[in-house]
Design an enzyme around this catalytic site. Structure first.
Site, short mmCIF file in Angstrom:
data_model
loop_
_atom_site.label_atom_id
_atom_site.label_comp_id
_atom_site.label_asym_id
_atom_site.label_seq_id
_atom_site.Cartn_x
_atom_site.Cartn_y
_atom_site.Cartn_z
N LYS A 189 12.06 -0.54 -57.02
CA LYS A 189 11.30 -1.76 -57.29
C LYS A 189 10.87 -1.81 -58.76
O LYS A 189 11.11 -0.87 -59.51
CB LYS A 189 10.10 -1.86 -56.34
CG LYS A 189 10.50 -1.92 -54.87
CD LYS A 189 11.14 -3.25 -54.48
CE LYS A 189 12.06 -3.17 -53.28
NZ LYS A 189 11.46 -2.96 -51.98
C1 LIG Z 1 11.52 -3.03 -50.53
C2 LIG Z 1 11.17 -4.14 -49.64
C3 LIG Z 1 10.30 -3.97 -48.55
C4 LIG Z 1 9.84 -2.64 -48.04
O1 LIG Z 1 9.20 -1.84 -48.91
P1 LIG Z 1 9.27 -0.24 -48.70
O2 LIG Z 1 8.22 0.22 -49.66
O3 LIG Z 1 10.64 0.18 -49.07
O4 LIG Z 1 8.91 0.04 -47.30
C5 LIG Z 1 9.93 -5.08 -47.81
N1 LIG Z 1 10.39 -6.30 -48.11
C6 LIG Z 1 11.25 -6.50 -49.12
C7 LIG Z 1 11.68 -7.89 -49.40
C8 LIG Z 1 11.68 -5.43 -49.91
O5 LIG Z 1 12.56 -5.64 -50.89
#
Ligand SMILES: *Cc1c(COP(=O)(O)O)cnc(C)c1O
Length: 384
Positions: A189
């Site tokens: 992210k």
């Molecule tokens: C990455 C992501 C998540 C989940 O986050 P994690 O920290 O990996 O559990 C949820 N929704 C979207 C749209 C994402 O890209």
């Protein structure tokens, strides 16, 4: 030859200081000064009243649903075009997802489809217990319209801002329009804590309740007393140390990714009928990943992915919508007028490398490879 990755962690240099502090002071537990400081930092950055650091973004969505009391037999509306983590927590609480199609501009939840779904649900006397909207790849959804529809039907809105930290509309951060907003700090992210998430809300009582559920739902007595089923969903003080160092540079990271997006769009000007996610008026996207559609459809897209791979460039298809996933095949899917927009975006859509530390040369390599791939594709089709 070095691989050009889609998105990888980009450290600020300050993370080690906070992590070392945690180790030296023995604050290695899922609480401590880094967690508190990181939550305070996120409250300040997003301008929200309350924040809870969690072990993941998925955990934050699960907590949001649990805190709202969503349970077996309930319906929850969710954007179909997203990563599976947006929708899985609906199943965790025993509810049924109802998948909502996207609009063409931002690729996020279509207000027209949402309205249609609400009207159908109201007619059946079965309004959803929550609506989950996603800001895909960091591009701001038509959140003002969407949240007005939710308010009209008195249904809580959860914003999955996992990909959109730093994206704003009319000066307001994504993740702050809903009853709850969630962010993710997974490794790929825009900023990371290696693994982690954040739940935010403007009602501190809701975050208090989420805190209680996230720490095994322990009653405030001396011994361990439990009247409800809780979770173990808090972020560790070590991870939060990484988060503190990362949050200091979020604006630089947004600027870098936006610049990469601009460079791609300019370079691909010559490509006919290529579409990008639009920034609606007053909004700023963090452009976590540059996503575009290719007019040649899935075949051209897949060819290009293979071609990029040969040039050591990582790319990937746009998320496959949930209504096309075998695991969610049996749940309702609602479009605005019968046309499957998210299905088309998946078939034609491609994400390009967008890591904030990408060099100018790396960007040029991607541009060259995409252009050549498309030219080759056109030649191939002419020959056919
Ligand atoms: C990455 C992501 C998540 C989940 O986050 P994690 O920290 O990996 O559990 C949820 N929704 C979207 C749209 C994402 O890209």
């Amino acid at each position: 030859m070095k691989q050009i990755p889609l998105s990888i962690p980009h450290l600020s240099g300050q993370e080690a200081r906070y992590v070392t502090e945690a180790l030296e002071t023995n604050w290695v537990a899922p609480l401590g000064p880094n967690v508190e400081a990181f939550e305070a930092g996120m409250r300040a950055y997003t301008k929200t009243e309350a924040a809870l650091a969690t072990s993941s973004g998925t955990a934050a969505i699960h907590l949001a649903l649990a805190t709202l009391g969503v349970t077996t037999g309930d319906d929850v509306f969710c954007q179909s075009l997203t990563f599976v983590a947006s929708v899985n927590p609906i199943r965790y609480v025993g509810a049924r997802p109802v998948l909502i199609d996207s609009e063409e501009e931002t690729w996020n939840m279509s207000p027209a489809a949402l309205r249609r779904a609400m009207i159908q649900a109201a007619t059946r006397g079965r309004l959803p217990k929550a609506v989950i909207v996603v800001h895909l790849y960091g591009v701001v959804a038509k959140i003002e319209e969407l949240s007005a529809i939710c308010a009209e039907y008195d249904v809580p809105l959860i914003e999955d801002a996992a990909e959109s930290l730093g994206s704003t509309i009319n000066g307001r951060m994504t993740g702050t329009f809903g009853t709850f907003g969630i962010y993710s700090f997974n490794g790929n992210k825009i900023i990371t804590t290696s693994s982690g998430g954040m739940l935010v809300a403007n009602d501190p009582h809701l975050i208090e309740r989420a805190f209680y559920l996230s720490t095994q739902a322990r009653q405030p007595v001396l011994h361990y007393e439990h009247t409800e089923v809780g979770f173990n969903y808090r972020m560790s003080n070590v991870s939060a140390g990484i988060g503190r160092g990362q949050l200091e540079v979020i604006e630089d990271r947004v600027a870098a990714r936006r610049k990469i997006f601009q460079r791609y769009t300019r370079a691909f000007d010559m490509l006919d009928a290529t579409q990008y996610q639009a920034e609606i008026e007053g909004s700023r996207a963090n452009r976590w990943l540059t996503a575009l559609t290719l007019p040649g459809g899935m075949e051209q897209r897949d060819q290009l992915i293979i071609r990029l791979q040969q040039d050591h460039i990582e790319s990937r298809p746009v998320w496959k919508p949930m209504h096309l996933q075998p695991v969610y095949r049996d749940v309702p899917f609602i479009t605005s007028d019968g046309i499957d927009v998210s299905g088309r975006l998946f078939a034609e859509g491609l994400c390009l490398p967008s890591a904030s530390q990408m060099t100018f040369t790396e960007q040029a390599l991607v541009i060259r490879s995409v252009r050549q791939g498309i030219v080759e594709d056109v030649r191939r089709n002419v020959r056919l």
